[in-house]
Design an enzyme around this catalytic site. Structure first.
Site, short mmCIF file in Angstrom:
data_model
loop_
_atom_site.label_atom_id
_atom_site.label_comp_id
_atom_site.label_asym_id
_atom_site.label_seq_id
_atom_site.Cartn_x
_atom_site.Cartn_y
_atom_site.Cartn_z
N LYS A 78 0.94 -1.30 -0.18
CA LYS A 78 0.04 -0.10 0.02
C LYS A 78 0.83 1.37 0.05
O LYS A 78 2.02 1.34 0.55
CB LYS A 78 -0.91 0.10 1.18
CG LYS A 78 -1.88 1.23 1.32
CD LYS A 78 -3.24 0.91 2.50
CE LYS A 78 -3.85 2.05 2.61
NZ LYS A 78 -4.85 1.91 3.58
N SER A 171 -9.80 2.30 2.76
CA SER A 171 -8.81 2.96 1.93
C SER A 171 -7.95 2.03 1.25
O SER A 171 -7.43 2.58 0.10
CB SER A 171 -8.29 4.12 2.68
OG SER A 171 -7.36 3.33 3.50
N SER A 195 -10.73 0.47 7.09
CA SER A 195 -9.82 0.26 5.70
C SER A 195 -9.14 -1.01 5.28
O SER A 195 -8.70 -1.02 4.17
CB SER A 195 -8.92 1.50 5.52
OG SER A 195 -9.67 2.63 5.64
#
Length: 506
Positions: A78, A171, A195
């Site tokens: 990420k 997210s 998330s």
């Protein structure tokens, strides 16, 4: 033989150790898959040369018997995690061109154990979002097609603005999309209010948010420091357990890191859950809950009961206040954390007539709409005259939420079962309306876990009547992730692992 990109992480690991495949072959297959899936927009930076170099080194260790637990396993990272010399921007324009000279603790531990980095994954800007539509690099598309869409219609939307395609959740949408699309065997993610768990639920993957303090936050771009926690997304409960063991651990560089031993999480897979007491919170039966979510929850209860667990109705009375309290605490911390992005030391700089206007111009151009909204909310609730009315009160509610969980765990409850999300995935552009609350409601089942600092895992429970993934959430006691893995495996076995979509995007 099964395609190399169809393997689970655990199966790939076993094949590598048996020397039935090489790390280079495995990495090459995933590099090719990433290249063919660029239209999904899951990756914001690809590192094929670095990946192949890491794979070559992994093959050397596999050959000489010094392989680590993740030797040769291709992963996506990420964009929130600092990776030395590689694009790290939290999907924000304000960090334009930033390539850190250091490595986050979590990623350094993955490389220590032999993992291979395929690149950096897209995300909501600064992790602020529930759909991966706030990224400076544009929305991520889920590999799942909307009901009744043809492959041709999906490709056409990918080639355009992606409107109508399904969101992968946020997210950590790039992480979930990449894992579900079989672009990597696992991915790092982060969870501030859901998330990890919500994107996993939307894409038919497994995601665990560990106990606060279980994984180091050092080298992660901060959103809300008292809520953020690193964790993995993978294609099975076992795969998540394998990744968690490498990601977790005490870090003296992180003052919130907790010095407790990291167990062998994989050993918990298949452990008996007979006699475990599972709480079912009545407050999670919200008004207007879709029938498909209620039905899934009922199935989950039956699966755990059939495995020998005892089902107990419980009460978490302050649940109703969790979402509004979260959306005071998180923006307040974001307002403080994001104050460092001013155009002076690194990232974007937009000139002005003086230093104050340079700050203003840089932040106006560098932050997206959702980030600006949350910074302004956070600044407001921390300002004189409103601090006690909003921020202090929200922290008091947070204490009560944490106490609710402590009470039920003290009464002998081992874990809590809830839905992971209030619905299946929705379409890109469907909820980006003038009212942000519509989007915020996606976090209704997940934010309590962050507010209380507890571990939570999302496990696929089946498909909706329209054929989209749905998931259940298990919430555990602090630092008892092993219990969640054993219970999650029961759900995974009972529900059957979801068959991921064929690559219509290639």
């Amino acid at each position: 033989m099964t395609s190399l990109t169809d393997l689970t992480l655990a199966h790939a690991r076993d094949l590598l150790l048996a020397k039935d495949i090489s790390a280079t072959e495995l990495t090459e297959a995933h590099v090719e898959a990433v290249e063919k899936a660029r239209a999904l927009n899951a990756f914001v930076a690809e590192t094929p040369d670095k990946a192949l170099a890491m794979a070559k080194a992994a093959d050397g260790r596999l050959a000489n018997g010094t392989a680590g637990p993740l030797e040769g396993i291709p992963l996506g990272i990420k964009d929130l995690y600092a990776t030395e010399g590689v694009h790290t921007q939290a999907a924000s324009h304000i960090l334009d061109g930033f390539k850190p000279r250091y490595e986050s603790t979590v990623t350094s531990q993955l490389w220590r154990d032999g993992a291979v980095m395929l690149g950096k994954l897209n995300m909501d800007e600064f992790a602020m979002g529930s759909s991966n539509e706030t990224s400076f690099y544009g929305p991520v598309a889920s590999p799942w097609l909307p009901p009744e869409w043809t492959r041709e219609k999906g490709r056409s939307a990918l080639a355009g603005d992606k409107q109508g395609l399904l969101v992968p959740g946020g997210s950590s949408g790039g992480s979930a999309s990449a894992v579900a699309a079989r672009l990597c065997l696992g991915a790092t993610a982060s969870d501030t209010g859901g998330s990890i768990r919500q994107p996993a639920a939307f894409t038919g993957t497994v995601g665990i948010k560990p106990t606060y303090g279980r994984c180091s936050r050092w080298g992660m771009v901060a959103f809300a420091s008292s809520l953020d926690q690193a964790g993995p997304i993978a294609r099975s409960v076992r795969d998540c357990a394998i990744l968690m063991r490498s990601m977790a651990g005490y870090d003296p560089k992180d003052t919130t890191s907790v010095d407790v031993a990291v167990p062998d999480y994989e050993a918990a897979i298949g452990a008996s859950v007979r006699g475990k007491r599972i709480g079912i919170p009545k407050e999670y039966r919200i008004d207007g809950m879709p029938a498909e979510i209620e039905e899934l929850w009922t199935k989950g209860i039956a699966w755990l009961r059939d495995a020998g667990a005892e089902i107990v109705e419980i009460s978490l009375p302050h649940t109703r206040y969790a979402l509004p309290a979260y959306y005071i605490v998180a923006p307040a911390e974001a307002s403080s954390n994001l104050a460092r992005y001013d155009g002076v030391r690194y990232g974007l700089r937009v000139p002005g007539k003086d230093i104050a206007s340079m700050y203003e111009n840089t932040r106006a151009a560098g932050f997206g709409k959702e980030v600006r909204r949350r910074v302004m909310i956070g600044t407001y609730v921390l300002s004189a005259g409103y601090y006690d009315a909003y921020y202090v009160r929200a922290q008091q509610i947070r204490t009560l939420i944490k106490r609710d969980f402590e009470t039920v765990f003290a009464d002998g409850i081992d874990a809590i079962l809830t839905p992971a999300t209030p619905s299946a995935a929705f379409g890109i552009g469907e909820k980006t309306s003038a009212d942000p609350i519509e989007m915020y409601l996606n976090d209704v089942f997940t934010v309590t876990v962050n507010m209380a600092g507890l571990p939570g895992i999302a496990v696929p429970g089946g498909l909706s009547p329209k054929g989209l993934p749905l998931a259940l959430q298990l919430i555990g006691k602090p630092f008892e992730e092993e219990t969640l893995f054993s219970l999650g495996e029961v759900i995974e076995q009972a529900a059957g692992r979801i068959k991921l979509p064929e690559p219509w995007w290639a």
